[in-house]
Design a protein around this motif. Sequence first.
Motif, PDB file in Angstrom:
ATOM      1  N   GLY A  51       0.802  -1.223   0.000  1.00 23.64           N
ATOM      2  CA  GLY A  51       0.000   0.000   0.000  1.00 23.64           C
ATOM      3  C   GLY A  51       0.832   1.269   0.000  1.00 23.64           C
ATOM      4  O   GLY A  51       0.372   2.320   0.445  1.00 23.64           O
ATOM      5  N   ASN A  52       2.050   1.203  -0.506  1.00 25.91           N
ATOM      6  CA  ASN A  52       2.920   2.371  -0.584  1.00 25.91           C
ATOM      7  C   ASN A  52       3.143   2.741  -2.049  1.00 25.91           C
ATOM      8  O   ASN A  52       2.599   2.087  -2.937  1.00 25.91           O
ATOM      9  CB  ASN A  52       4.227   2.077   0.159  1.00 25.91           C
ATOM     10  CG  ASN A  52       3.971   1.950   1.646  1.00 25.91           C
ATOM     11  OD1 ASN A  52       3.759   2.931   2.343  1.00 25.91           O
ATOM     12  ND2 ASN A  52       3.954   0.708   2.150  1.00 25.91           N
ATOM     13  N   THR A  53       3.917   3.785  -2.311  1.00 28.66           N
ATOM     14  CA  THR A  53       4.009   4.269  -3.685  1.00 28.66           C
ATOM     15  C   THR A  53       5.444   4.550  -4.122  1.00 28.66           C
ATOM     16  O   THR A  53       6.309   4.866  -3.306  1.00 28.66           O
ATOM     17  CB  THR A  53       3.213   5.588  -3.872  1.00 28.66           C
ATOM     18  OG1 THR A  53       3.758   6.573  -2.991  1.00 28.66           O
ATOM     19  CG2 THR A  53       1.744   5.408  -3.579  1.00 28.66           C
ATOM     20  N   VAL A  54       5.623   4.448  -5.426  1.00 28.79           N
ATOM     21  CA  VAL A  54       6.830   4.955  -6.069  1.00 28.79           C
ATOM     22  C   VAL A  54       6.477   6.377  -6.478  1.00 28.79           C
ATOM     23  O   VAL A  54       5.626   6.595  -7.330  1.00 28.79           O
ATOM     24  CB  VAL A  54       7.233   4.102  -7.290  1.00 28.79           C
ATOM     25  CG1 VAL A  54       8.385   4.751  -8.040  1.00 28.79           C
ATOM     26  CG2 VAL A  54       7.594   2.686  -6.847  1.00 28.79           C
ATOM     27  N   SER A  55       7.100   7.344  -5.824  1.00 31.21           N
ATOM     28  CA  SER A  55       6.727   8.748  -6.032  1.00 31.21           C
ATOM     29  C   SER A  55       7.420   9.385  -7.227  1.00 31.21           C
ATOM     30  O   SER A  55       6.879  10.312  -7.818  1.00 31.21           O
ATOM     31  CB  SER A  55       7.033   9.563  -4.775  1.00 31.21           C
ATOM     32  OG  SER A  55       8.426   9.517  -4.495  1.00 31.21           O
ATOM     33  N   ASN A  56       8.605   8.928  -7.555  1.00 29.36           N
ATOM     34  CA  ASN A  56       9.383   9.534  -8.633  1.00 29.36           C
ATOM     35  C   ASN A  56      10.221   8.457  -9.307  1.00 29.36           C
ATOM     36  O   ASN A  56      10.730   7.562  -8.638  1.00 29.36           O
ATOM     37  CB  ASN A  56      10.354  10.596  -8.102  1.00 29.36           C
ATOM     38  CG  ASN A  56       9.689  11.631  -7.240  1.00 29.36           C
ATOM     39  OD1 ASN A  56       9.475  11.397  -6.057  1.00 29.36           O
ATOM     40  ND2 ASN A  56       9.380  12.761  -7.814  1.00 29.36           N
ATOM     41  N   LEU A  57      10.380   8.593 -10.607  1.00 28.39           N
ATOM     42  CA  LEU A  57      11.307   7.767 -11.373  1.00 28.39           C
ATOM     43  C   LEU A  57      12.237   8.712 -12.114  1.00 28.39           C
ATOM     44  O   LEU A  57      11.777   9.554 -12.886  1.00 28.39           O
ATOM     45  CB  LEU A  57      10.571   6.881 -12.372  1.00 28.39           C
ATOM     46  CG  LEU A  57       9.787   5.708 -11.789  1.00 28.39           C
ATOM     47  CD1 LEU A  57       8.858   5.110 -12.835  1.00 28.39           C
ATOM     48  CD2 LEU A  57      10.738   4.644 -11.267  1.00 28.39           C
ATOM     49  N   VAL A  58      13.535   8.590 -11.860  1.00 27.14           N
ATOM     50  CA  VAL A  58      14.529   9.480 -12.466  1.00 27.14           C
ATOM     51  C   VAL A  58      15.553   8.618 -13.195  1.00 27.14           C
ATOM     52  O   VAL A  58      16.209   7.783 -12.579  1.00 27.14           O
ATOM     53  CB  VAL A  58      15.227  10.353 -11.397  1.00 27.14           C
ATOM     54  CG1 VAL A  58      16.298  11.224 -12.034  1.00 27.14           C
ATOM     55  CG2 VAL A  58      14.210  11.191 -10.636  1.00 27.14           C
TER      56      VAL A  58
END
Length: 166
Positions: A51-58
Amino acid sequence: MALSSDSNTLLDLSEIMHLRNGKVGIVYTEWNDAIINEQIAGAKRIAEQTGNTVSNLVKVPGCFEIPYACKALYEQTVNDADGPNAIIAFGAVIRGGTPHFDYVCKAVTEGILQLNLTLPVPVIFGVLTLDNDAQAWERLGGVHGHKGEEAMIAALKMIAMQNNLQ
């Protein structure tokens, strides 16, 4: 040779199943993209499962650039409520016939160490240092577990650790 199964508590998700502020940024390389794509897929599976997230992909060109991008990601999102509270660095350096492998591995390792000592968010070392391509797949669902999944577990456990210290 260490196996993921030798450390069952590492893979235990129970302490992070109720974590709801787990926002994790991922910095990843263009080199060895099939390997990197599987690392990211594993990390996303754990984020979704908990239930968590990947907030950014760089995306960066290679492993040498990872520390700079991790620092830049933190600095650009420090005041953003949706910014990451942990960063994972994904890359794969495969030994060749020159000492380039040693220089790149040392630089990215020391760079991520410095970030962990200076940034207020943890940076998880998800860089695979390999002798050959086959070793990558042993670490992405083979006998050595799945290093993409393990990196996300480590990131979420570090966020939980920070929450417990506050």
